[in-house]
Design a protein around this motif. Sequence first.
Motif, PDB file in Angstrom:
ATOM      1  N   LYS A 334       0.849  -1.118  -0.058  1.00 22.25           N
ATOM      2  CA  LYS A 334       0.042   0.025  -0.153  1.00 22.25           C
ATOM      3  C   LYS A 334       0.900   1.247  -0.155  1.00 22.25           C
ATOM      4  O   LYS A 334       0.360   2.124  -0.632  1.00 22.25           O
ATOM      5  N   LEU A 335       1.913   1.209   0.721  1.00 18.99           N
ATOM      6  CA  LEU A 335       2.733   2.209   0.784  1.00 18.99           C
ATOM      7  C   LEU A 335       3.469   2.791  -0.668  1.00 18.99           C
ATOM      8  O   LEU A 335       3.815   3.822  -0.665  1.00 18.99           O
ATOM      9  N   GLN A 336       3.747   1.531  -1.469  1.00 19.54           N
ATOM     10  CA  GLN A 336       4.322   1.938  -2.695  1.00 19.54           C
ATOM     11  C   GLN A 336       3.421   2.692  -3.497  1.00 19.54           C
ATOM     12  O   GLN A 336       3.927   3.844  -4.252  1.00 19.54           O
ATOM     13  N   TRP A 337       2.095   2.516  -3.646  1.00 23.44           N
ATOM     14  CA  TRP A 337       1.276   3.495  -4.422  1.00 23.44           C
ATOM     15  C   TRP A 337       0.962   4.991  -3.758  1.00 23.44           C
ATOM     16  O   TRP A 337       0.622   6.104  -4.253  1.00 23.44           O
ATOM     17  N   LYS A 338       0.889   4.929  -2.280  1.00 25.48           N
ATOM     18  CA  LYS A 338       0.669   6.199  -1.440  1.00 25.48           C
ATOM     19  C   LYS A 338       1.767   7.015  -1.409  1.00 25.48           C
ATOM     20  O   LYS A 338       1.472   8.269  -1.614  1.00 25.48           O
ATOM     21  N   SER A 339       3.047   6.485  -1.760  1.00 21.85           N
ATOM     22  CA  SER A 339       4.160   7.282  -1.787  1.00 21.85           C
ATOM     23  C   SER A 339       4.607   7.936  -2.936  1.00 21.85           C
ATOM     24  O   SER A 339       5.406   8.718  -3.269  1.00 21.85           O
ATOM     25  N   VAL A 340       3.671   7.642  -4.232  1.00 26.85           N
ATOM     26  CA  VAL A 340       3.898   8.021  -5.625  1.00 26.85           C
ATOM     27  C   VAL A 340       3.469   9.383  -5.472  1.00 26.85           C
ATOM     28  O   VAL A 340       2.295   9.831  -5.242  1.00 26.85           O
ATOM     29  N   SER A 341       4.200  10.516  -6.148  1.00 27.32           N
ATOM     30  CA  SER A 341       4.029  11.736  -6.021  1.00 27.32           C
ATOM     31  C   SER A 341       3.098  12.041  -7.214  1.00 27.32           C
ATOM     32  O   SER A 341       3.010  11.361  -8.247  1.00 27.32           O
ATOM     33  N   GLU A 342       2.382  13.269  -7.239  1.00 25.45           N
ATOM     34  CA  GLU A 342       1.649  13.682  -8.225  1.00 25.45           C
ATOM     35  C   GLU A 342       2.493  13.727  -9.531  1.00 25.45           C
ATOM     36  O   GLU A 342       2.042  13.245 -10.846  1.00 25.45           O
ATOM     37  N   GLU A 343       3.641  14.050  -9.632  1.00 25.08           N
ATOM     38  CA  GLU A 343       4.711  14.527 -10.684  1.00 25.08           C
ATOM     39  C   GLU A 343       4.887  12.953 -11.369  1.00 25.08           C
ATOM     40  O   GLU A 343       5.166  12.868 -12.497  1.00 25.08           O
ATOM     41  N   GLN A 344       5.322  12.165 -10.322  1.00 27.09           N
ATOM     42  CA  GLN A 344       5.409  10.716 -10.811  1.00 27.09           C
ATOM     43  C   GLN A 344       4.360  10.028 -11.423  1.00 27.09           C
ATOM     44  O   GLN A 344       4.496   9.352 -12.463  1.00 27.09           O
ATOM     45  N   GLU A 345       3.213  10.349 -10.852  1.00 27.45           N
ATOM     46  CA  GLU A 345       1.990   9.549 -11.458  1.00 27.45           C
ATOM     47  C   GLU A 345       1.657  10.218 -12.975  1.00 27.45           C
ATOM     48  O   GLU A 345       1.086   9.446 -13.929  1.00 27.45           O
ATOM     49  N   ARG A 346       2.069  11.404 -13.102  1.00 24.15           N
ATOM     50  CA  ARG A 346       1.831  11.917 -14.338  1.00 24.15           C
ATOM     51  C   ARG A 346       2.728  11.267 -15.494  1.00 24.15           C
ATOM     52  O   ARG A 346       2.344  11.353 -16.744  1.00 24.15           O
ATOM     53  N   ARG A 347       3.719  10.642 -15.126  1.00 24.72           N
ATOM     54  CA  ARG A 347       4.741   9.932 -16.105  1.00 24.72           C
ATOM     55  C   ARG A 347       4.285   8.348 -16.034  1.00 24.72           C
ATOM     56  O   ARG A 347       5.117   7.623 -16.439  1.00 24.72           O
TER      57      ARG A 347
END
Length: 624
Positions: A334-347
């Motif tokens: 769960k921490l893996q996707w919770k720690s993804v930043s908005e900038e990372q998610e854009r990529r």
Amino acid sequence: MFCVCQDAEIIVEYRPLEDTVDPSNMLCAGKDSSSVMEWDQCSGERSHQLLETQQSYETEWDMVNAVSFKKKTCTNGDSDHERSRWALAFSVSELRSITVKEEGWTFLTFRLRETSSSLPALHFHQGDQFIHLCVSRSPDDDTCLLVSSPNKALSQSFENLLDDNNFGLVQLLYVTLNCICFQQKFRKDPYVTTLGGFSKVTNYIYDAFRGTEEQHQRPPEEVADVLGEVIPGLEINQQEEPGFEVITRIDLGTRPQVTRREPLSAEDWSKHQDPEGRMTNITHLKQVIFKGGLCHAVRKEAWKFLLGYFPWESTLEERKSLQRAKTDEYFRMKLQWKSVSEEQERRNSKLRDYRSLIEKDVNRTDRTNRFYEGIDNPGLVLLHDILMTYCMYDFDLGYVQGMSDLLSPILYVMENEVDAFWCFVSFMEQMHHNFEEQMQGMKTQLIQLSTLLRLLDLAFWNYLESQDSGYLYFCFRWLLIRFKRELSFQDVLRLWEVMWTGLPCQNFHLLVCCAILDSEKQKIMEENYGFNEILKHINELSMKLDIEEILQKAEGICLQIKSCKDLPQSISAILGFDTEVSGSAPTDYESAPALRPPPRADACSNGHLRETSSHNSCKVAFIS
């Protein structure tokens, strides 16, 4: 959105609906996002009375808390203004163009003839609407459809429009919406894409292709082509299989009468545990669960065994240790996707797409159930978080629409995020093939179901085949999410726990399908239902089925087939019977009924002929 006739004009009107759900007494998640407690919506205070005592090790993961108890407040005036802002109404004759765009989801923008401004964009994500219009694609914009002036063709039926000389200009708005990016949508959304195609598009297009002349049957290869378009990758072999020799008639005999029993009580469940917590007499325990299900108080513990999360032979201490390890593993994922930043998610387009689809589906999953009803319900947060974490567990599959339907009852029973996740993982091991890109599991099940139905009732199967319904694609939703949309929520819990026992045979859910069809065949055949009527009738069975009656009949069908001495090998393979002892009496059931009770008035031979083929073949030949 709906259409009304007013002064001989067709008016398209859309009004956002008010939220009529009573949000009081909601259930919410504890701080660690893994438990459920009472939420007093009116006072805005949380009760400190947990519904389930938490293990101390869960507090180590409080940092992963995903539940927000902040509430959005607004006055009635603000709410009314917001709803009126999106309301619209116009006459079809005033419509100039329709723009269809795909930006995360498909939406429409209507433009009227007398104004240059556009109406608010509409997103049809549930209960898509459609109207018949004469349109042509704009030469300047491929996403824009120009609406022709109303003419006599608009008053004609869709079948007549297809025969018109202007057929090239005629399109169905619904088809335009759902077929522009069909292949792209199917991977993420097989449930809506396929079932929407079956239940709506085929109703209007399929009859048109059949023509207006008197009931002529389309060639099998054309039917196969149509179904192949609706289910990508589906291949239907229309050639006769070599290596079959018809030698004798199959008589299934009389279907035995079976009875159900009361659900297993908490007291009886505890009797099957030794002093160290190991489950004992497991075979008998499964038989009792199959015959009657579980009382709700037992489900939270029993489902963990039935789904394979807890080993049947484990002690209480071993299960506590397992839970600690699984809790750590879950929250790391769960921490893996919770720690993804908005900038990372854009990529990361894949994760972004998963999140978008999960958010849409969670907001419309079982919202009438108290566990999920109301605004800002933390139960929905748990549903969202488990599905997002599953994407980390199985990133190749990720999230596919329909999976929220499978998780919802499990979370409802477990009332615990971690336990619900691992039970869901176990359930998905059984259901994984339903959601794979090529959907080979769905194709196989439809073929197996057709084979079983031909064995049980060849006359009925022949009737369905004569109505171009022999592929039983109207059972697609039943198989995809295990009758979740066909039964009441409590009946779904009963059916699933019965099927998880693995009794009385493999693929028992296929016999459940046969039991439902057996109950409906008389009406379908006596009313001479055609393709559309069969589809409509099956869809309208939702929430009208009696689960106990269905389970009783499905078990009787299983015993009837198992008692057949000359059972085709292909049927034995589908149901997992040992062909050498297929004719012996059952020994797996408590108080098993006799296989040959006095004949009933409705008992008769099914008129089948059996095949003799190589042992490698899993096909069976049937002759009308």
